[in-house]
Design an enzyme around this catalytic site. Structure first.
Site, PDB file in Angstrom:
ATOM      1  N   ASN A   8       0.878  -1.179   0.000  1.00 12.66           N
ATOM      2  CA  ASN A   8       0.000   0.000   0.000  1.00 12.66           C
ATOM      3  C   ASN A   8       0.912   1.225   0.000  1.00 12.66           C
ATOM      4  O   ASN A   8       1.459   1.589   1.036  1.00 12.66           O
ATOM      5  CB  ASN A   8      -0.888  -0.038   1.255  1.00 12.66           C
ATOM      6  CG  ASN A   8      -1.751   1.200   1.378  1.00 12.66           C
ATOM      7  OD1 ASN A   8      -1.837   2.008   0.456  1.00 12.66           O
ATOM      8  ND2 ASN A   8      -2.404   1.350   2.534  1.00 12.66           N
ATOM      9  N   LYS A  10       0.077   4.216  -0.374  1.00 15.03           N
ATOM     10  CA  LYS A  10      -0.613   5.415   0.145  1.00 15.03           C
ATOM     11  C   LYS A  10      -0.365   6.594  -0.807  1.00 15.03           C
ATOM     12  O   LYS A  10      -0.353   6.383  -2.015  1.00 15.03           O
ATOM     13  CB  LYS A  10      -0.175   5.699   1.576  1.00 15.03           C
ATOM     14  CG  LYS A  10      -0.300   4.445   2.445  1.00 15.03           C
ATOM     15  CD  LYS A  10      -0.150   4.688   3.913  1.00 15.03           C
ATOM     16  CE  LYS A  10      -0.253   3.368   4.648  1.00 15.03           C
ATOM     17  NZ  LYS A  10      -0.225   3.522   6.093  1.00 15.03           N
ATOM     18  N   HIS A  98      -9.693   1.420   4.700  1.00 20.44           N
ATOM     19  CA  HIS A  98      -8.409   1.574   5.406  1.00 20.44           C
ATOM     20  C   HIS A  98      -8.597   2.543   6.578  1.00 20.44           C
ATOM     21  O   HIS A  98      -9.370   3.501   6.477  1.00 20.44           O
ATOM     22  CB  HIS A  98      -7.344   2.103   4.432  1.00 20.44           C
ATOM     23  CG  HIS A  98      -5.978   2.091   5.035  1.00 20.44           C
ATOM     24  ND1 HIS A  98      -5.547   3.077   5.885  1.00 20.44           N
ATOM     25  CD2 HIS A  98      -4.974   1.191   4.948  1.00 20.44           C
ATOM     26  CE1 HIS A  98      -4.313   2.788   6.290  1.00 20.44           C
ATOM     27  NE2 HIS A  98      -3.947   1.636   5.736  1.00 20.44           N
ATOM     28  N   GLU A 100      -6.928   4.928   7.661  1.00 22.92           N
ATOM     29  CA  GLU A 100      -6.692   6.355   7.383  1.00 22.92           C
ATOM     30  C   GLU A 100      -7.940   6.987   6.762  1.00 22.92           C
ATOM     31  O   GLU A 100      -8.228   8.157   6.997  1.00 22.92           O
ATOM     32  CB  GLU A 100      -5.457   6.515   6.480  1.00 22.92           C
ATOM     33  CG  GLU A 100      -4.182   6.348   7.293  1.00 22.92           C
ATOM     34  CD  GLU A 100      -3.031   5.687   6.565  1.00 22.92           C
ATOM     35  OE1 GLU A 100      -3.021   5.668   5.321  1.00 22.92           O
ATOM     36  OE2 GLU A 100      -2.128   5.170   7.249  1.00 22.92           O
ATOM     37  N   GLU A 169      -5.699  -4.785  10.645  1.00 22.33           N
ATOM     38  CA  GLU A 169      -4.687  -3.748  10.820  1.00 22.33           C
ATOM     39  C   GLU A 169      -4.985  -2.954  12.090  1.00 22.33           C
ATOM     40  O   GLU A 169      -5.791  -2.003  12.049  1.00 22.33           O
ATOM     41  CB  GLU A 169      -4.701  -2.792   9.626  1.00 22.33           C
ATOM     42  CG  GLU A 169      -4.333  -3.434   8.317  1.00 22.33           C
ATOM     43  CD  GLU A 169      -3.728  -2.419   7.366  1.00 22.33           C
ATOM     44  OE1 GLU A 169      -2.558  -2.578   7.001  1.00 22.33           O
ATOM     45  OE2 GLU A 169      -4.413  -1.458   7.007  1.00 22.33           O
ATOM     46  N   GLY A 175       2.033   2.596  10.820  1.00 21.64           N
ATOM     47  CA  GLY A 175       2.971   3.707  10.667  1.00 21.64           C
ATOM     48  C   GLY A 175       3.655   4.136  11.954  1.00 21.64           C
ATOM     49  O   GLY A 175       4.254   5.200  12.030  1.00 21.64           O
ATOM     50  N   SER A 214       3.024  -1.769  10.512  1.00 23.42           N
ATOM     51  CA  SER A 214       4.479  -1.784  10.772  1.00 23.42           C
ATOM     52  C   SER A 214       5.158  -3.106  10.401  1.00 23.42           C
ATOM     53  O   SER A 214       6.053  -3.571  11.105  1.00 23.42           O
ATOM     54  CB  SER A 214       4.764  -1.419  12.231  1.00 23.42           C
ATOM     55  OG  SER A 214       4.360  -0.084  12.477  1.00 23.42           O
TER      56      SER A 214
HETATM   57  P1  PGA Z   1       2.525   0.593   7.745  1.00 24.95           P
HETATM   58  O1  PGA Z   1       1.094   0.748   7.029  1.00 24.95           O
HETATM   59  O2  PGA Z   1       3.139  -0.684   7.206  1.00 24.95           O
HETATM   60  O3  PGA Z   1       3.286   1.820   7.324  1.00 24.95           O
HETATM   61  O4  PGA Z   1       2.283   0.525   9.197  1.00 24.95           O
HETATM   62  C1  PGA Z   1       0.270  -0.360   6.817  1.00 24.95           C
HETATM   63  C2  PGA Z   1      -1.021   0.082   6.214  1.00 24.95           C
HETATM   64  O5  PGA Z   1      -1.470   1.192   6.507  1.00 24.95           O
HETATM   65  O6  PGA Z   1      -1.637  -0.642   5.420  1.00 24.95           O
END
Ligand code: PGA
Length: 251
Positions: A8, A10, A98, A100, A169, A175, A214
């Site tokens: 992803n 983003k 997601h 976010e 998640e 993140g 992460s």
């Molecule tokens: P990250 O993001 O690996 O940077 O924690 C995962 C995600 O948001 O799908």
């Protein structure tokens, strides 16, 4: 079922030139992996140019996904992207709900459900993201939150032949560099499976549950081996070609 490793990206990288460079490196190192399915979800404007690179000789097996879609088929919806548009550029997967989008853009379970139904209707494969916040975890609400996200997100989904992926998640791990133990993820996946079984019965076996939050080349494999996850959703680490290739090769 081969494990799925989904990148992803983003809202990264900043330019098409940088996206092409990153994609070419990933294609070279992980474009023909035999043991895993590699899916890349770039920002919308990069998908078509990158699929051109994917199909240029030597071809790669990388599959494309989108990070979102709209539920209406066409019309006056400024800024939105339809499932038909995605299909026309050979997208196969769509990330839906997601965290976010849930938290920064106020996407509700109802909106997520509409997107999911549109995606399945178009024969695209949704990757439904669910996860608890740190506050919800600390206040003992994890089970309740996940159940609600699954039940509302999957409302009215046909029990027959609906292809989908569930991504667990935990919001507190996205993140942040904080990541749960494989025991914790295993216990959550048992809970998620139970919830899916209530909805899909025997069909549940066909729904892969993957982990995201992460993920890096040091912890990725443990979620597959110890937590029995069927894949990984990788954010930050997918923006570094070497690190992402390592994650793929480790699996
Ligand atoms: P990250 O993001 O690996 O940077 O924690 C995962 C995600 O948001 O799908």
């Amino acid at each position: 079922m081969k494990p799925l490793i989904i990148a992803n990206w983003k809202m990264n990288p900043a330019t098409l030139a940088k996206a092409k460079k990153l994609f070419s490196a990933v294609k070279k190192g992980a474009g023909n992996s035999k043991n895993v399915k590699v899916v890349i979800c770039p920002p919308f404007p990069y998908i078509a140019p990158l699929s051109g690179i994917a199909n240029a000789q030597p071809k790669s097996k990388i599959i494309f996904g989108a990070q979102d879609c709209f539920w209406q088929a066409k019309g006056a919806f400024t800024g939105e992207v339809s499932t038909a548009m995605l299909k026309s550029i050979k997208v196969k997967y769509v990330i839906i709900g997601h965290s976010e989008r849930r938290h920064l853009l106020n996407e509700t379970n109802e909106i997520i459900n509409k997107k999911l139904l549109a995606t399945i209707g178009a024969k695209l494969i949704p990757i439904l993201c669910v996860g608890e916040t740190e506050y919800e975890k600390k206040s003992g609400k994890t089970k309740h939150v996940l159940k609600k996200q699954i039940d509302a997100g999957l409302k009215d989904v046909s029990k027959q032949n609906s292809k989908l992926i569930l991504a667990y998640e935990p919001v507190w791990a996205i993140g942040t560099g904080k990541h749960p133990t494989s025991e914790y993820v295993r216990s959550i996946s048992i809970l998620l499976n139970r919830e899916l079984k209530n909805i899909f019965g025997k069909q549940t076996n066909k729904i892969p549950i993957i982990y995201g939050g992460s993920v890096n080349s040091k912890n990725g494999l443990t979620y597959i081996e110890k937590a029995k996850m069927q894949g990984l959703l990788v954010g930050n680490a997918s923006l570094k070609a070497k690190e992402f290739i390592k994650i793929v090769k480790n699996v």
